[in-house]
Design a protein around this motif. Structure first.
Motif, PDB file in Angstrom:
ATOM      1  N   SER A 100       0.846  -1.204   0.000  1.00  0.00           N
ATOM      2  CA  SER A 100       0.000   0.000   0.000  1.00  0.00           C
ATOM      3  C   SER A 100       0.877   1.249   0.000  1.00  0.00           C
ATOM      4  O   SER A 100       1.221   1.797   1.030  1.00  0.00           O
ATOM      5  CB  SER A 100      -0.945  -0.006   1.206  1.00  0.00           C
ATOM      6  N   ALA A 101       1.220   1.690  -1.186  1.00  0.00           N
ATOM      7  CA  ALA A 101       2.132   2.817  -1.351  1.00  0.00           C
ATOM      8  C   ALA A 101       1.421   4.164  -1.443  1.00  0.00           C
ATOM      9  O   ALA A 101       2.072   5.201  -1.450  1.00  0.00           O
ATOM     10  CB  ALA A 101       2.977   2.607  -2.602  1.00  0.00           C
ATOM     11  N   ASP A 102       0.115   4.160  -1.484  1.00  0.00           N
ATOM     12  CA  ASP A 102      -0.643   5.409  -1.576  1.00  0.00           C
ATOM     13  C   ASP A 102      -0.901   5.900  -0.151  1.00  0.00           C
ATOM     14  O   ASP A 102      -1.929   5.595   0.448  1.00  0.00           O
ATOM     15  CB  ASP A 102      -1.956   5.165  -2.330  1.00  0.00           C
ATOM     16  N   SER A 104      -1.789   8.419   2.736  1.00  0.00           N
ATOM     17  CA  SER A 104      -2.507   9.659   3.021  1.00  0.00           C
ATOM     18  C   SER A 104      -1.671  10.482   4.007  1.00  0.00           C
ATOM     19  O   SER A 104      -0.696   9.981   4.587  1.00  0.00           O
ATOM     20  CB  SER A 104      -3.870   9.351   3.636  1.00  0.00           C
ATOM     21  N   ARG A 108       0.981   8.942   6.750  1.00  0.00           N
ATOM     22  CA  ARG A 108       2.344   9.460   6.885  1.00  0.00           C
ATOM     23  C   ARG A 108       2.588   9.964   8.313  1.00  0.00           C
ATOM     24  O   ARG A 108       3.621   9.663   8.921  1.00  0.00           O
ATOM     25  CB  ARG A 108       2.582  10.573   5.871  1.00  0.00           C
ATOM     26  N   ARG A 179       5.593   0.658   0.101  1.00  0.00           N
ATOM     27  CA  ARG A 179       5.171   1.575   1.174  1.00  0.00           C
ATOM     28  C   ARG A 179       6.392   2.307   1.745  1.00  0.00           C
ATOM     29  O   ARG A 179       6.332   3.516   2.003  1.00  0.00           O
ATOM     30  CB  ARG A 179       4.453   0.792   2.267  1.00  0.00           C
ATOM     31  N   ALA A 182       7.536   4.914  -0.706  1.00  0.00           N
ATOM     32  CA  ALA A 182       6.601   6.050  -0.705  1.00  0.00           C
ATOM     33  C   ALA A 182       6.779   6.905   0.532  1.00  0.00           C
ATOM     34  O   ALA A 182       6.660   8.139   0.467  1.00  0.00           O
ATOM     35  CB  ALA A 182       5.160   5.533  -0.796  1.00  0.00           C
TER      36      ALA A 182
END
Length: 188
Positions: A100-102, A104, A108, A179, A182
């Protein structure tokens, strides 16, 4: 509880349903979930068993070709012999997490706060993440030496990062997960 990869594969396939271990006291309990290379395994039961009462069916259910092989393996150790019944319990949740690299802003912030707590006594997380990013696939002892650290504590720390979905283990060494990349390199 360490389980060799061929046995893990057989558990996942449903052909192995138990393991036999000699311990001074049980090291796992029913309900324990073990994360393994083939997913999560659930410990269903842990029962003492007399070696003299083992059968060929017991040997097969534990992945041994013969009863003699099962007995020989467990004769090398001291302690009570336990039958550990286990079953597959689904995929390792860390796999989905590390993919899950997106991230929020809240994701973060939560990761930053968690890493700050881990760094409270001695800051190490940024250095370990940067080292893994720069040297993927390098053996843990070599990475630990670059930081002037002992291997065992270094590996423990990497496992903490893996729990957060930031790193993943390779056959040799580690790499940042999607992840982790990112998190270290936010867009924009």
């Amino acid at each position: 509880m360490l389980i060799r990869r061929p046995v893990l594969d057989a558990i996942a396939a449903g052909t192995v349903t138990c393991a036999f271990r000699r311990w001074s006291a049980p090291r796992v309990r029913p309900g324990t979930m073990l994360r393994t290379a083939v997913g999560v395994l659930e410990i269903v039961s842990v029962e003492p068993v007399a070696a003299s009462r083992l059968t060929a069916a017991d040997a097969r259910s534990a992945g041994y070709a013969t009863l003699a092989a099962l007995r020989a393996e467990n004769a090398r150790r001291e302690g009570t012999l336990y039958r550990v019944t286990l079953r597959p319990a689904g995929p390792d949740p860390r796999i989905a997490l590390r993919e899950s690299a997106d991230l929020s802003a809240d994701d973060r912030a939560a990761l930053t706060a968690r890493l700050a707590r881990m760094d409270r006594r001695t800051p190490w997380t940024a250095a370990v993440l940067a080292l893994i990013a720069e040297h993927p696939g390098v053996r843990a002892p070599d990475l630990a030496a670059r930081l002037g650290r002992e291997t065992a504590p270094f590996k423990r720390d990497v496992r903490k990062l893996k729990e957060l979905g930031l790193t993943e283990s390779l056959e040799v060494g580690y790499r940042l997960s999607p992840r982790g990349r990112a998190y270290l390199h936010p867009p924009g």
